[in-house]
Design a protein around this motif. Structure first.
Motif, PDB file in Angstrom:
ATOM      1  N   ILE A  32     -33.093 -16.951   6.635  1.00  0.00           N
ATOM      2  CA  ILE A  32     -31.827 -16.257   6.926  1.00  0.00           C
ATOM      3  C   ILE A  32     -32.095 -15.133   7.916  1.00  0.00           C
ATOM      4  CG2 ILE A  32     -29.827 -15.070   5.884  1.00  0.00           C
ATOM      5  CD1 ILE A  32     -30.752 -16.113   3.155  1.00  0.00           C
ATOM      6  N   LEU A  33     -31.166 -14.935   8.835  1.00  0.00           N
ATOM      7  CA  LEU A  33     -31.277 -13.787   9.738  1.00  0.00           C
ATOM      8  C   LEU A  33     -30.053 -12.894   9.536  1.00  0.00           C
ATOM      9  CD1 LEU A  33     -32.584 -12.201  12.031  1.00  0.00           C
ATOM     10  CD2 LEU A  33     -31.479 -13.741  13.656  1.00  0.00           C
ATOM     11  N   PHE A  34     -30.288 -11.704   9.002  1.00  0.00           N
ATOM     12  CA  PHE A  34     -29.198 -10.743   8.819  1.00  0.00           C
ATOM     13  C   PHE A  34     -29.002  -9.909  10.066  1.00  0.00           C
ATOM     14  CE2 PHE A  34     -29.513 -11.568   4.338  1.00  0.00           C
ATOM     15  CZ  PHE A  34     -28.277 -11.186   3.808  1.00  0.00           C
ATOM     16  N   PHE A  35     -27.748  -9.710  10.434  1.00  0.00           N
ATOM     17  CA  PHE A  35     -27.384  -8.695  11.424  1.00  0.00           C
ATOM     18  C   PHE A  35     -26.619  -7.624  10.665  1.00  0.00           C
ATOM     19  CE2 PHE A  35     -28.391  -9.941  15.770  1.00  0.00           C
ATOM     20  CZ  PHE A  35     -28.882 -11.220  15.550  1.00  0.00           C
ATOM     21  N   ARG A  36     -27.303  -6.534  10.426  1.00  0.00           N
ATOM     22  CA  ARG A  36     -26.684  -5.404   9.725  1.00  0.00           C
ATOM     23  C   ARG A  36     -26.214  -4.407  10.777  1.00  0.00           C
ATOM     24  NH1 ARG A  36     -30.054  -0.628   6.537  1.00  0.00           N
ATOM     25  NH2 ARG A  36     -28.246   0.678   6.174  1.00  0.00           N
ATOM     26  N   GLU A  37     -24.920  -4.075  10.768  1.00  0.00           N
ATOM     27  CA  GLU A  37     -24.430  -3.043  11.684  1.00  0.00           C
ATOM     28  C   GLU A  37     -25.095  -1.728  11.252  1.00  0.00           C
ATOM     29  OE1 GLU A  37     -22.494  -0.262  13.990  1.00  0.00           O
ATOM     30  OE2 GLU A  37     -22.583  -0.147  11.806  1.00  0.00           O
ATOM     31  N   LEU A  38     -25.543  -0.898  12.225  1.00  0.00           N
ATOM     32  CA  LEU A  38     -26.410   0.204  11.808  1.00  0.00           C
ATOM     33  C   LEU A  38     -25.959   1.609  12.216  1.00  0.00           C
ATOM     34  CD1 LEU A  38     -29.121   0.185  10.197  1.00  0.00           C
ATOM     35  CD2 LEU A  38     -30.324   0.345  12.361  1.00  0.00           C
ATOM     36  N   THR A  39     -24.875   1.721  12.983  1.00  0.00           N
ATOM     37  CA  THR A  39     -24.511   3.088  13.398  1.00  0.00           C
ATOM     38  C   THR A  39     -23.074   3.462  13.033  1.00  0.00           C
ATOM     39  OG1 THR A  39     -24.046   2.218  15.612  1.00  0.00           O
ATOM     40  CG2 THR A  39     -26.190   3.275  15.284  1.00  0.00           C
ATOM     41  N   GLY A  40     -22.465   2.703  12.126  1.00  0.00           N
ATOM     42  CA  GLY A  40     -21.101   3.033  11.726  1.00  0.00           C
ATOM     43  C   GLY A  40     -20.945   2.993  10.224  1.00  0.00           C
ATOM     44  N   ASP A  41     -19.686   2.796   9.778  1.00  0.00           N
ATOM     45  CA  ASP A  41     -19.385   2.617   8.350  1.00  0.00           C
ATOM     46  C   ASP A  41     -19.448   3.947   7.590  1.00  0.00           C
ATOM     47  OD1 ASP A  41     -18.721   1.178   6.068  1.00  0.00           O
ATOM     48  OD2 ASP A  41     -20.599   0.095   5.919  1.00  0.00           O
ATOM     49  N   ILE A  42     -19.495   3.835   6.296  1.00  0.00           N
ATOM     50  CA  ILE A  42     -19.475   4.996   5.390  1.00  0.00           C
ATOM     51  C   ILE A  42     -20.675   5.914   5.606  1.00  0.00           C
ATOM     52  CG2 ILE A  42     -20.702   3.810   3.519  1.00  0.00           C
ATOM     53  CD1 ILE A  42     -18.503   5.000   1.629  1.00  0.00           C
ATOM     54  N   TYR A  43     -21.715   5.405   6.271  1.00  0.00           N
ATOM     55  CA  TYR A  43     -22.899   6.226   6.533  1.00  0.00           C
ATOM     56  C   TYR A  43     -22.594   7.388   7.478  1.00  0.00           C
ATOM     57  CZ  TYR A  43     -26.477   3.104   4.572  1.00  0.00           C
ATOM     58  OH  TYR A  43     -27.279   2.376   3.738  1.00  0.00           O
ATOM     59  N   PHE A  44     -21.691   7.119   8.443  1.00  0.00           N
ATOM     60  CA  PHE A  44     -21.529   8.089   9.524  1.00  0.00           C
ATOM     61  C   PHE A  44     -20.158   8.754   9.571  1.00  0.00           C
ATOM     62  CE2 PHE A  44     -25.109   5.472  10.809  1.00  0.00           C
ATOM     63  CZ  PHE A  44     -26.017   6.428  11.257  1.00  0.00           C
ATOM     64  N   GLY A  45     -19.257   8.386   8.639  1.00  0.00           N
ATOM     65  CA  GLY A  45     -17.942   9.009   8.626  1.00  0.00           C
ATOM     66  C   GLY A  45     -18.014  10.410   8.042  1.00  0.00           C
ATOM     67  N   GLU A  46     -16.860  11.080   8.089  1.00  0.00           N
ATOM     68  CA  GLU A  46     -16.809  12.440   7.542  1.00  0.00           C
ATOM     69  C   GLU A  46     -17.151  12.406   6.055  1.00  0.00           C
ATOM     70  OE1 GLU A  46     -12.997  14.294   8.349  1.00  0.00           O
ATOM     71  OE2 GLU A  46     -13.375  15.626   6.624  1.00  0.00           O
ATOM     72  N   LYS A  47     -17.896  13.388   5.610  1.00  0.00           N
ATOM     73  CA  LYS A  47     -18.228  13.460   4.180  1.00  0.00           C
ATOM     74  C   LYS A  47     -18.126  14.895   3.719  1.00  0.00           C
ATOM     75  CE  LYS A  47     -22.313  11.485   5.049  1.00  0.00           C
ATOM     76  NZ  LYS A  47     -22.300  10.321   4.253  1.00  0.00           N
ATOM     77  N   LEU A  88     -28.828   2.455  18.121  1.00  0.00           N
ATOM     78  CA  LEU A  88     -29.417   1.255  17.505  1.00  0.00           C
ATOM     79  C   LEU A  88     -28.391   0.591  16.587  1.00  0.00           C
ATOM     80  CD1 LEU A  88     -32.851   2.888  16.590  1.00  0.00           C
ATOM     81  CD2 LEU A  88     -32.340   1.424  18.558  1.00  0.00           C
ATOM     82  N   TYR A  89     -27.397  -0.042  17.180  1.00  0.00           N
ATOM     83  CA  TYR A  89     -26.289  -0.535  16.358  1.00  0.00           C
ATOM     84  C   TYR A  89     -26.568  -1.870  15.670  1.00  0.00           C
ATOM     85  CZ  TYR A  89     -25.180  -3.377  20.438  1.00  0.00           C
ATOM     86  OH  TYR A  89     -25.244  -4.255  21.478  1.00  0.00           O
ATOM     87  N   ALA A  90     -27.608  -2.584  16.119  1.00  0.00           N
ATOM     88  CA  ALA A  90     -27.886  -3.899  15.521  1.00  0.00           C
ATOM     89  C   ALA A  90     -29.233  -3.890  14.802  1.00  0.00           C
ATOM     90  CB  ALA A  90     -27.892  -4.974  16.605  1.00  0.00           C
ATOM     91  N   ASN A  91     -29.192  -4.118  13.514  1.00  0.00           N
ATOM     92  CA  ASN A  91     -30.424  -4.167  12.727  1.00  0.00           C
ATOM     93  C   ASN A  91     -30.644  -5.615  12.296  1.00  0.00           C
ATOM     94  OD1 ASN A  91     -31.463  -3.045   9.455  1.00  0.00           O
ATOM     95  ND2 ASN A  91     -32.696  -3.093  11.296  1.00  0.00           N
ATOM     96  N   LEU A  92     -31.670  -6.218  12.893  1.00  0.00           N
ATOM     97  CA  LEU A  92     -31.993  -7.622  12.577  1.00  0.00           C
ATOM     98  C   LEU A  92     -32.991  -7.639  11.424  1.00  0.00           C
ATOM     99  CD1 LEU A  92     -31.089  -7.570  15.636  1.00  0.00           C
ATOM    100  CD2 LEU A  92     -32.541  -9.553  15.944  1.00  0.00           C
ATOM    101  N   ARG A  93     -32.635  -8.315  10.372  1.00  0.00           N
ATOM    102  CA  ARG A  93     -33.526  -8.393   9.206  1.00  0.00           C
ATOM    103  C   ARG A  93     -33.768  -9.865   8.872  1.00  0.00           C
ATOM    104  NH1 ARG A  93     -32.247  -3.210   5.215  1.00  0.00           N
ATOM    105  NH2 ARG A  93     -33.001  -1.695   6.732  1.00  0.00           N
ATOM    106  N   PRO A  94     -34.836 -10.435   9.397  1.00  0.00           N
ATOM    107  CA  PRO A  94     -35.116 -11.851   9.099  1.00  0.00           C
ATOM    108  C   PRO A  94     -35.654 -11.988   7.675  1.00  0.00           C
ATOM    109  CG  PRO A  94     -36.456 -11.026  10.964  1.00  0.00           C
ATOM    110  CD  PRO A  94     -35.837  -9.853  10.308  1.00  0.00           C
TER     111      PRO A  94
END
Ligand SMILES: NC(=O)c1ccc[n+]([C@@H]2O[C@H](COP(=O)([O-])OP(=O)(O)OC[C@H]3O[C@@H](n4cnc5c(N)ncnc54)[C@H](O)[C@@H]3O)[C@@H](O)[C@H]2O)c1
Ligand SMILES: CC(C)[C@H](C(=O)O)[C@@H](O)C(=O)O
Ligand SMILES: [Mg+2]
Length: 357
Positions: A131-146, A102-108
């Motif tokens: 406004i329509l937000f497209f929030r990327e949802l399966t990458g970034d600091i959320y899913f990197g090594e921690k 689910l890589y695309a999170n649409l937030r109207p």
């Protein structure tokens, strides 16, 4: 139309508001002659309690086998206040997003005119915001090594993006902009972060393929300010996972409340539809949560996953009528709302069903 919907209420007010979202889907099915079947599954704290796992295999399998998922929220104060907890409700949500692609999170950010006074922003600044937000949802600091190092005294979370991940969400945003006011704002922190420099490079590279869309790039700190100063300047916004999480909670105040914001998470398989809010421990069990974010998520589900635009519009019109008739849940009420117009979660559902016909 025959469809199978998985209802995953999760925790806290997720349980309370999703019950209303489901009732609305049932009413729409009978009104328009559709055959929707339903099943339920556990996630989050509820799933940990029952199985020890925040996303049981059975839930994931049911999600993959369904035509769409109506989702509530996850979270419990027990974990929020225990940084050492290794198993956490939010892991279930993140794993679901990753496993379903689910890589695309649409937030109207949809502002109903009747709620102009519900926001702490001046009505003349707000009026007409959409406004329509497209929030990327399966990458970034959320899913990197921690992890931790130096005997636990240093912690790290790695932010990572690949060209491919940026390009696919950016293309979705460009395409959506084409169907709206043809303006795209890409939000990053390219003056500091390498992931953001890749983000900007990719958006710049594909922009010429959409010559009809006017593109601007803003740094996230400035974008946060502009959202409140002049929300009407934005049409479609595309941004990374963490920035999108924060900016959309901020933008909920344009719509009047967190209880009004729906979202659609789409990508490689079954779409998941959920309010942007969480399990709201402070009001859980009181029956006062605003169910309209879940109801509007059900509308997104019908529109995006099933292509049932008229049915979705019927739900939005019923929400509009409810507000026009002066009804408010506590979060969107103000000093001028008469006591007999204040709704709780259940009565909001009942009034809405009356207006669905
Ligand atoms: N998608 C999700 O499942 C999700 C999203 C955000 C937070 N969470 C989790 O939820 C828990 C609580 O987090 P939080 O308090 O930071 O955020 P929250 O979104 O749950 O609540 C923030 C504030 O908004 C209010 N609010 C939220 N939804 C509302 C509604 N429908 N009606 C009326 N008021 C509403 C709450 O009462 C609270 O004051 C945490 O455990 C967090 O991890 C889950
Ligand atoms: C609960 C949390 C993991 C989640 C996120 O940060 O994505 C939530 O805030 C959201 O917006 O859905
Ligand atoms: Mg969030």
């Amino acid at each position: 139309m025959k469809k199978h919907i998985l209802v995953v209420p999760g925790d806290g007010i997720g349980q309370e508001v999703t019950a209303v979202g489901k009732k609305v889907l049932e009413r729409i099915a009978s009104k328009f002659g559709h055959e929707f079947t339903y099943d339920e599954a556990l996630i989050g704290h509820a799933a940990i309690e029952a199985t020890g796992n925040p996303l049981p295999e059975e839930t994931l399998a049911k999600m993959k086998a369904s035509d769409a998922v109506l989702f509530g929220a996850v979270g419990h104060p027990k974990y929020d206040n225990d940084p050492s907890a290794k198993v956490r409700p939010e892991q279930g949500l993140l794993k679901m997003r990753k496993e379903l692609g689910l890589y695309a999170n649409l937030r109207p950010i949809k502002l109903f005119d009747e709620l102009l006074g519900a926001s702490s922003i001046k009505p003349e600044i707000l009026k007409g915001s959409d406004i329509l937000f497209f929030r990327e949802l399966t990458g970034d600091i959320y899913f990197g090594e921690k992890g931790r190092k130096n005997d636990g005294d240093t912690a790290y979370d790695l932010a990572e993006y690949s060209r491919f991940e940026v390009e696919r969400i950016a293309r979705k945003a460009f395409e959506a902009a084409r169907t709206r006011r043809k303006k795209l704002c890409s939000v990053d922190k390219a003056n500091v972060l390498e992931t953001s420099r890749l983000w900007r490079e990719v958006v710049q590279k594909i922009a010429p393929e959409y010559p009809d869309v006017e593109v601007e790039h803003q740094f996230v700190d400035a974008a946060a300010m502009m959202l409140i100063k002049d929300p009407r300047r934005f049409d479609v916004v595309v941004t990374a996972n963490l920035f999108g999480d924060i900016l959309t909670d901020e933008a909920s105040q344009i719509a009047g409340s967190m209880g009004m914001l729906a979202s659609a998470s789409v990508g490689d398989s079954t779409g998941v539809y959920e309010p942007i809010h969480g399990s709201a421990h402070d009001i859980t069990g009181k029956g006062v949560a605003n169910p309209l974010a879940s109801v509007l998520s059900a509308a997104l589900l019908l529109d995006i996953s099933f292509g049932l635009k008229e049915e979705a519009d019927t739900i939005i019109a019923a929400v509009d009528q409810l507000l026009k008739d002066g009804f408010r849940t506590r979060d969107i009420a103000d000093a001028t709302t008469p006591a007999d117009k204040i709704l709780n979660t259940e009565t909001a559902g009942q009034e809405l069903l009356k207006r669905l016909g």
